[in-house]
Design a protein around this motif. Structure first.
Motif, PDB file in Angstrom:
ATOM      1  N   ILE A   1     -22.507  -9.536 -14.511  1.00 20.28           N
ATOM      2  CA  ILE A   1     -22.474  -9.308 -15.958  1.00 20.28           C
ATOM      3  C   ILE A   1     -21.052  -8.948 -16.377  1.00 20.28           C
ATOM      4  O   ILE A   1     -20.476  -7.968 -15.912  1.00 20.28           O
ATOM      5  CB  ILE A   1     -23.462  -8.202 -16.380  1.00 20.28           C
ATOM      6  N   PHE A   2     -20.503  -9.811 -17.237  1.00 19.31           N
ATOM      7  CA  PHE A   2     -19.160  -9.637 -17.783  1.00 19.31           C
ATOM      8  C   PHE A   2     -19.379  -9.123 -19.198  1.00 19.31           C
ATOM      9  O   PHE A   2     -19.843  -9.863 -20.060  1.00 19.31           O
ATOM     10  CB  PHE A   2     -18.481 -11.008 -17.755  1.00 19.31           C
ATOM     11  N   ASP A   3     -19.103  -7.852 -19.412  1.00 20.38           N
ATOM     12  CA  ASP A   3     -19.368  -7.283 -20.731  1.00 20.38           C
ATOM     13  C   ASP A   3     -18.156  -7.449 -21.641  1.00 20.38           C
ATOM     14  O   ASP A   3     -17.047  -7.054 -21.287  1.00 20.38           O
ATOM     15  CB  ASP A   3     -19.711  -5.804 -20.625  1.00 20.38           C
ATOM     16  N   THR A   4     -18.388  -8.028 -22.809  1.00 23.73           N
ATOM     17  CA  THR A   4     -17.276  -8.219 -23.749  1.00 23.73           C
ATOM     18  C   THR A   4     -17.497  -7.493 -25.080  1.00 23.73           C
ATOM     19  O   THR A   4     -16.959  -7.870 -26.119  1.00 23.73           O
ATOM     20  CB  THR A   4     -16.921  -9.725 -23.911  1.00 23.73           C
ATOM     21  N   THR A   5     -18.288  -6.399 -25.014  1.00 23.36           N
ATOM     22  CA  THR A   5     -18.524  -5.574 -26.209  1.00 23.36           C
ATOM     23  C   THR A   5     -17.203  -5.103 -26.824  1.00 23.36           C
ATOM     24  O   THR A   5     -17.052  -5.054 -28.038  1.00 23.36           O
ATOM     25  CB  THR A   5     -19.356  -4.332 -25.825  1.00 23.36           C
ATOM     26  N   LEU A   6     -16.244  -4.759 -25.959  1.00 22.12           N
ATOM     27  CA  LEU A   6     -15.001  -4.181 -26.457  1.00 22.12           C
ATOM     28  C   LEU A   6     -13.971  -5.235 -26.884  1.00 22.12           C
ATOM     29  O   LEU A   6     -12.927  -4.903 -27.412  1.00 22.12           O
ATOM     30  CB  LEU A   6     -14.391  -3.268 -25.388  1.00 22.12           C
ATOM     31  N   ARG A   7     -14.264  -6.503 -26.641  1.00 18.58           N
ATOM     32  CA  ARG A   7     -13.339  -7.566 -27.061  1.00 18.58           C
ATOM     33  C   ARG A   7     -14.026  -8.469 -28.093  1.00 18.58           C
ATOM     34  O   ARG A   7     -13.836  -8.305 -29.276  1.00 18.58           O
ATOM     35  CB  ARG A   7     -12.868  -8.361 -25.831  1.00 18.58           C
ATOM     36  N   ASP A   8     -14.915  -9.337 -27.653  1.00 24.93           N
ATOM     37  CA  ASP A   8     -15.597 -10.221 -28.609  1.00 24.93           C
ATOM     38  C   ASP A   8     -16.466  -9.394 -29.561  1.00 24.93           C
ATOM     39  O   ASP A   8     -16.480  -9.603 -30.772  1.00 24.93           O
ATOM     40  CB  ASP A   8     -16.466 -11.227 -27.843  1.00 24.93           C
ATOM     41  N   GLY A   9     -17.179  -8.415 -28.994  1.00 25.84           N
ATOM     42  CA  GLY A   9     -18.080  -7.579 -29.800  1.00 25.84           C
ATOM     43  C   GLY A   9     -17.346  -6.845 -30.894  1.00 25.84           C
ATOM     44  O   GLY A   9     -17.808  -6.744 -32.029  1.00 25.84           O
TER      45      GLY A   9
ATOM     46  N   GLU B 235     -18.556 -12.073 -32.692  1.00 20.72           N
ATOM     47  CA  GLU B 235     -18.168 -12.970 -33.787  1.00 20.72           C
ATOM     48  C   GLU B 235     -19.407 -13.532 -34.484  1.00 20.72           C
ATOM     49  O   GLU B 235     -20.363 -13.940 -33.831  1.00 20.72           O
ATOM     50  CB  GLU B 235     -17.380 -14.160 -33.208  1.00 20.72           C
ATOM     51  N   ARG B 236     -19.374 -13.594 -35.784  1.00 20.05           N
ATOM     52  CA  ARG B 236     -20.460 -14.172 -36.615  1.00 20.05           C
ATOM     53  C   ARG B 236     -21.842 -13.615 -36.221  1.00 20.05           C
ATOM     54  O   ARG B 236     -22.103 -12.439 -36.362  1.00 20.05           O
ATOM     55  CB  ARG B 236     -20.438 -15.709 -36.532  1.00 20.05           C
ATOM     56  N   ALA B 237     -22.716 -14.497 -35.695  1.00 17.26           N
ATOM     57  CA  ALA B 237     -24.079 -14.068 -35.354  1.00 17.26           C
ATOM     58  C   ALA B 237     -24.126 -13.360 -34.003  1.00 17.26           C
ATOM     59  O   ALA B 237     -25.190 -12.988 -33.522  1.00 17.26           O
ATOM     60  CB  ALA B 237     -25.005 -15.280 -35.344  1.00 17.26           C
ATOM     61  N   GLY B 238     -22.977 -13.197 -33.382  1.00 11.23           N
ATOM     62  CA  GLY B 238     -22.913 -12.398 -32.163  1.00 11.23           C
ATOM     63  C   GLY B 238     -22.974 -13.191 -30.875  1.00 11.23           C
ATOM     64  O   GLY B 238     -22.996 -14.425 -30.861  1.00 11.23           O
ATOM     65  N   ASN B 239     -22.993 -12.427 -29.781  1.00 13.20           N
ATOM     66  CA  ASN B 239     -22.972 -12.990 -28.432  1.00 13.20           C
ATOM     67  C   ASN B 239     -24.359 -12.866 -27.796  1.00 13.20           C
ATOM     68  O   ASN B 239     -25.272 -12.312 -28.377  1.00 13.20           O
ATOM     69  CB  ASN B 239     -21.986 -12.190 -27.572  1.00 13.20           C
ATOM     70  N   CYS B 240     -24.428 -13.311 -26.555  1.00  9.33           N
ATOM     71  CA  CYS B 240     -25.637 -13.115 -25.759  1.00  9.33           C
ATOM     72  C   CYS B 240     -25.857 -11.604 -25.626  1.00  9.33           C
ATOM     73  O   CYS B 240     -24.940 -10.863 -25.278  1.00  9.33           O
ATOM     74  CB  CYS B 240     -25.412 -13.741 -24.383  1.00  9.33           C
ATOM     75  N   SER B 241     -27.068 -11.154 -25.929  1.00  9.64           N
ATOM     76  CA  SER B 241     -27.350  -9.727 -25.886  1.00  9.64           C
ATOM     77  C   SER B 241     -27.582  -9.284 -24.440  1.00  9.64           C
ATOM     78  O   SER B 241     -28.444  -9.815 -23.741  1.00  9.64           O
ATOM     79  CB  SER B 241     -28.570  -9.455 -26.775  1.00  9.64           C
TER      80      SER B 241
END
Ligand SMILES: [Zn+2]
Length: 512
Positions: A7-15, A236-242
């Motif tokens: 799991i590559f978490d991108t909450t702090l970048r893309d999120g 971004e927009r509608a978001g990423n994979c949750s």
């Protein structure tokens, strides 16, 4: 081959790119520590070259985080890679994440380059990044991969793997792909990339058609071993994979996916991570959101309630405790002592509260217990997240608040606030009681002169009933930085004043 799905978490970048979700450096560090407890494999901490704030956050997270790999995004140009590497230098496990677009539409209109030029630039960038240090991992992303030519993807991925990339990422940048179609793309890449033995396939899917989790699962089924995701699916927009939905799908349906598709996520921190993000950003998830929404475990229909009481599994595929979700049951009352409280807090996962922190929560607990008969685990969570956010140094604290309001009266707030041994007072009218309170606080702190803007004001009931604890989140902005304040009280007007002062205190602390 890795034995689990990373799991590559991108909450702090893309999120963080989602509207209303920007975080300051302290908030990002707090979130990164929670991601480490969740046991994500990689934390994408930011896009170092994009701003001094992003650079500082990547650098700080690289220092704080021990186990997970820390990544920074860079375009396929030297100055981006240099900035990311400077920020990541002290990470135990650094990763440079290089991105360049590969779809015909991006090549023609955005980059103005031919496929061969893009391929050469990608290879150059990966080699340049790989040469930074022995322990650096390079991930290469083909932006808009789902709308790119499949054979061009095979060609560019093979070339960057030869150049030293350890991970090739296949983003569905615009949330355009259908799950089965995307699964076929991953299978095609897996079959045709000749040197895939030295690298792994990752996916990064957006949710524009509500399919980010579905396309990610289809990719995993077809050979992807890393998935990029965010807490609460922000992005971004509608978001990423949750993250929570993906992880729980793989866990609950291990019978279907098989053991090698497990993640190493400590699911007991899923709900605390979701709540922490909401309390930092003030952006709540919708009540019917899978896994972490307020209603995700609420059984309304009589038939369902009856079934669950007789045998939980009749209508429940996940136990709330598996994701660290406390029951709303009564836990403590007015006569409970400090010891009982600290034991309960430990049970809820707050193991890092020092005696001061516990005293702080205990004081708030006693005040609440006087007003509310039943104190539930949810109330305690609210008290802790509020208590932890107390700012000690030169800060404003609410002394008294008196409100006059009604349908035939102009709402007026009479407020006194303590600041460095002085009591400051103001009385203001507004178009509603909250407006009057905020005007009185503005007057006391002289907001106009400070140049602070008020961004959001969110009220939320923590538990059910008219005596429920109300949680208020206030976000303020000064220059490009935002500060979030929280307040929890049975009186939402008092909570509003506390939340606003809390945000101002954080601003003062950080601007010292
Ligand atoms: Zn994205």
């Amino acid at each position: 081959m890795p034995k689990h799905i990373k799991i590559f978490d991108t909450t702090l970048r893309d999120g963080e790119q989602s509207p209303g979700c920007s975080m300051n450096i302290e908030e990002k560090i707090e979130m990164a520590k929670m991601l480490e407890r969740l046991n994500v494999d990689i934390i994408e901490a930011g896009f170092a070259i994009s701003s001094p704030g992003d650079f500082a956050s990547v650098e700080a997270i690289a220092k704080v985080v021990q186990k997970p790999t820390v990544a920074s995004l860079c375009r396929a140009v030297e100055k981006d890679i240099d900035a990311s590497w400077d920020a990541l230098r002290c990470a135990k496990h650094p990763r440079l994440h290089i991105v360049i677009a590969t779809s015909p539409i991006h090549l023609k209109y955005k980059l103005g380059k031919s496929p061969n030029e893009v391929l050469a630039q990608a290879v150059r960038a990966v080699k340049y990044a790989k040469a930074k240090a022995k322990n650096v991992e390079v991930e290469f992303s083909a932006e808009d991969a789902s709308r790119s030519d499949w054979d061009f993807l095979v060609k560019i991925f093979s070339a960057v793997i030869d150049a030293g990339a350890k991970v090739v990422n296949v983003p569905d940048t615009n949330g355009y792909a259908m799950p089965l179609e995307f699964g076929r793309l991953i299978a095609y890449l897996k079959k045709n990339i000749r040197n895939l033995g030295q690298a792994e396939i990752s996916v990064h899917n957006h949710n524009d058609l509500g399919l980010a989790v579905a396309t990610s699962l289809a990719a995993i089924e077809n050979g992807a071993t890393q998935c990029e995701a965010t807490i609460n699916g922000i992005g971004e927009r509608a978001g990423n994979c949750s993250l929570e939905e993906l992880v729980m799908a793989l866990k609950v349906r291990q019978d279907y996916y098989g053991k090698d598709k497990r993640t190493q996520i400590n699911t007991k921190f899923i709900y605390p991570a979701s709540r922490l993000l909401s309390s930092i950003t003030g952006v709540q998830v919708q009540p019917n959101k899978a896994i972490v929404g307020a209603n995700a475990f609420a059984h309304e229909s009589g038939i369902h309630q009856d079934g669950v009481l007789k045998h939980r599994e009749t209508y429940e595929i996940i136990r709330p405790a598996d994701i660290g979700r406390a029951d709303s049951k009564l836990v403590l009352g007015k006569h409970s002592g400090r010891h009982a409280l600290s034991v309960k807090l430990k049970e809820l996962g707050y193991t890092d509260l020092d005696p001061n922190g516990i005293n702080n929560v205990y004081a708030k607990f006693k005040v609440l217990a006087d007003k509310k008969k039943e104190i539930t685990e949810w109330d305690l969570e609210a008290l802790v997240s509020d208590g932890l956010k107390q700012v000690q140094a030169a800060s404003y604290s609410l002394e008294t608040l008196r409100i006059e309001t009604g349908n035939k009266t102009q709402p007026t707030a009479e407020l006194s606030v303590k600041y460095q041994d002085k009591t400051l007072r103001s009385t203001q009218s507004g178009n509603g009681p909250v407006d009057a309170i905020f005007k009185a606080i503005d007057d006391i702190i002289q907001r106009g002169a400070l140049g602070i803007h008020l961004l959001d004001y969110v009220v939320q009931a923590v538990t059910e009933g008219t005596d429920a604890l109300g949680r208020v989140t206030v976000r303020i902005k000064k220059n490009q930085k935002t500060y979030t304040g929280n307040g929890a009280n049975t009186d939402v007007l008092v909570a509003s004043a506390e939340a606003y002062l809390n945000a101002v205190n954080k601003y003062l602390l950080r601007s010292e």
